[in-house]
Scaffold this active site. Structure first.
Site, mmCIF file in Angstrom:
data_model
loop_
_atom_site.group_PDB
_atom_site.id
_atom_site.type_symbol
_atom_site.label_atom_id
_atom_site.label_comp_id
_atom_site.label_asym_id
_atom_site.label_seq_id
_atom_site.Cartn_x
_atom_site.Cartn_y
_atom_site.Cartn_z
ATOM 1 N N LYS A 151 5.351 -4.557 43.522
ATOM 2 C CA LYS A 151 5.270 -5.241 42.228
ATOM 3 C C LYS A 151 6.388 -6.257 41.997
ATOM 4 O O LYS A 151 6.627 -7.108 42.827
ATOM 5 C CB LYS A 151 5.188 -4.204 41.109
ATOM 6 C CG LYS A 151 3.948 -3.299 41.275
ATOM 7 C CD LYS A 151 3.533 -2.632 40.010
ATOM 8 C CE LYS A 151 2.415 -1.635 40.249
ATOM 9 N NZ LYS A 151 1.086 -2.205 40.289
ATOM 10 N N ASP B 298 7.434 7.367 45.775
ATOM 11 C CA ASP B 298 6.706 6.118 45.567
ATOM 12 C C ASP B 298 7.215 5.558 44.241
ATOM 13 O O ASP B 298 6.811 6.003 43.164
ATOM 14 C CB ASP B 298 5.202 6.414 45.520
ATOM 15 C CG ASP B 298 4.372 5.176 45.205
ATOM 16 O OD1 ASP B 298 4.937 4.177 44.730
ATOM 17 O OD2 ASP B 298 3.140 5.230 45.416
ATOM 18 N N TYR C 156 -1.437 8.229 42.680
ATOM 19 C CA TYR C 156 -1.995 6.963 43.187
ATOM 20 C C TYR C 156 -0.923 6.280 44.028
ATOM 21 O O TYR C 156 0.173 6.019 43.539
ATOM 22 C CB TYR C 156 -2.426 6.037 42.037
ATOM 23 C CG TYR C 156 -3.030 4.748 42.571
ATOM 24 C CD1 TYR C 156 -4.372 4.700 42.968
ATOM 25 C CD2 TYR C 156 -2.265 3.595 42.732
ATOM 26 C CE1 TYR C 156 -4.931 3.539 43.492
ATOM 27 C CE2 TYR C 156 -2.817 2.427 43.255
ATOM 28 C CZ TYR C 156 -4.145 2.407 43.627
ATOM 29 O OH TYR C 156 -4.701 1.266 44.144
HETATM 30 N N1 PMP Z 1 1.872 3.135 44.317
HETATM 31 C C1 PMP Z 1 1.850 3.096 42.974
HETATM 32 C C2 PMP Z 1 2.555 4.166 42.207
HETATM 33 C C3 PMP Z 1 1.198 2.054 42.306
HETATM 34 O O1 PMP Z 1 1.179 2.045 40.981
HETATM 35 C C4 PMP Z 1 0.576 1.045 43.062
HETATM 36 C C5 PMP Z 1 -0.126 -0.114 42.405
HETATM 37 N N2 PMP Z 1 -0.611 0.074 41.141
HETATM 38 C C6 PMP Z 1 0.614 1.134 44.467
HETATM 39 C C7 PMP Z 1 1.281 2.182 45.052
HETATM 40 C C8 PMP Z 1 -0.074 0.131 45.334
HETATM 41 O O2 PMP Z 1 0.539 -1.103 45.298
HETATM 42 P P1 PMP Z 1 -0.301 -2.417 45.683
HETATM 43 O O3 PMP Z 1 -1.301 -2.616 44.599
HETATM 44 O O4 PMP Z 1 0.737 -3.504 45.761
HETATM 45 O O5 PMP Z 1 -0.936 -2.151 47.004
#
Ligand code: PMP
Length: 349
Positions: A181, A154, A73
């Site tokens: 975050k 990521d 994700y």
């Molecule tokens: N990458 C990962 C691993 C995430 O956990 C998340 C959010 N849960 C995101 C990207 C996306 O971040 P955002 O919700 O700030 O767009």
């Protein structure tokens, strides 16, 4: 502390446009923390950070394909796990199995002249807190080097797992990293950064530089909350302590369910814990999907009844407000769940 900082910032005036000293300060803090980040740029979300990192890799390599992993994700429009192409950004994605180096190597070999980037979470979060094996990460690093592919971690979730994220903890350093975050102190935030050679593609002093604009990229709320968060709250010492707390709690939780012989386990690293209703080894989202979904729901509702909340899909993100008494309370709740619900596990194996 963050609220105090934000109130002061509000009094000083909201975003007037243009640059401020704050963005340089937060950038310096981020660069100092994460080994792969020589230079960093801010966005408004983790999703946007990943889009920008991918585009940086496409520009640098003049290739189009992106290798991602099953269960991954990376944001609302980079959701590999959901497998709904229409909702994803129209990149040429190539998907490989997580933690399977041999299969991934074979795929990379096939696409070695067309892959711009390898993008992965060094621990898959949404898939159930499934850590990448260090040998897998090292193998990806070697493949990226061998074929001039940009390796992107990521670390939107995992940056919290040590002062310098999982890249520091594992010693495997990517070419680029994306963040999000808490680093924005609870305000909307994202960042992408990496090696100078890649990030300097955005240097406006160079001819043909890559443009990167965004009205709120350096907004004063996020910048000031982020500075307060990294310097006064989630300091390196605090990160170490929280993750030690998480490791200790996970060990105790696993000891409890093992002692009871339950088909249940707690995965993850440090302050991120995944709950799974299976005792089989978990190395991928596919392994996690074999867990007993009904028992996980039951566990969730049993714990809510006891005043303990976590994400229903089985994710516990521990916060710095937690104390030993909270850990004990969770342990007691798990003991009780094991005691009262054990008969239900018989068919769950
Ligand atoms: N990458 C990962 C691993 C995430 O956990 C998340 C959010 N849960 C995101 C990207 C996306 O971040 P955002 O919700 O700030 O767009």
């Amino acid at each position: 502390m963050i609220q105090k900082t934000l109130r002061k910032i509000l009094d000083d005036g909201l975003n007037f446009g243009g640059h401020t000293a704050l963005e340089g300060k937060l950038a310096a803090l981020v660069c100092a923390r994460f080994p792969s980040i020589d230079l960093v740029r801010f966005t408004n979300s983790g999703t946007e950070a990943n889009l920008m990192a991918i585009n940086t890799a496409r520009a640098a390599t003049k290739r189009e394909e992106i290798l991602v992993f099953e269960g991954g994700y990376h944001g609302s429009v980079l959701n590999v796990a959901a497998g709904v192409p229409v909702i994803n950004a129209p990149y040429q994605l190539v998907t490989a199995p997580y933690n399977d180096l041999a299969a991934t190597r074979a795929i990379v070999e096939q696409h070695k002249t067309t892959l711009a980037a390898i993008l992965l979470e060094p621990m898959q979060g949404g898939a159930g807190c499934i850590p990448a094996e260090v040998e897998f990460l090292k193998g990806l690093r070697a493949l990226a080097d061998a074929h001039s592919i940009v390796l992107i971690f990521d670390e939107v979730m995992t940056s919290r797992l040590s002062p310098g994220g999982l890249q520091e903890a594992t010693g495997v350093i990517p070419d680029m990293t994306t963040l999000g975050k808490y680093i924005g102190g609870g305000m909307s935030f994202g960042a992408f950064g990496g090696k100078e050679a890649l990030m300097s593609l955005f240097d406006p002093r160079k001819p043909n530089y890559l443009p990167h604009a965004g009205t709120f990229n350096n907004n004063v709320m996020t910048m000031s909350a982020g500075i307060a968060g990294l310097t006064e709250i989630y300091t390196p010492e605090c990160a170490r302590a929280l993750n030690q707390f998480g490791d200790g709690l996970r060990e105790r939780l696993n000891a409890t369910v093992r002692r009871r012989g339950l088909a249940m386990q707690f995965t993850g690293i440090g302050s991120m814990i995944g709950v799974h209703m299976t005792d089989r080894p978990l190395r991928s989202a596919a392994d996690a999907a074999k867990g007993h979904a009904g028992l996980l729901d039951l566990f969730y509702f049993d714990l809510v009844e006891r005043g303990i909340w976590f994400a229903k899909r089985g994710m516990m993100a521990l916060s710095i407000a937690l104390e030993d008494t909270d850990a004990d309370k969770l342990l007691v709740a798990v003991e009780d769940f094991a005691e009262t619900r054990a008969p239900l596990f018989e068919g769950g194996r």
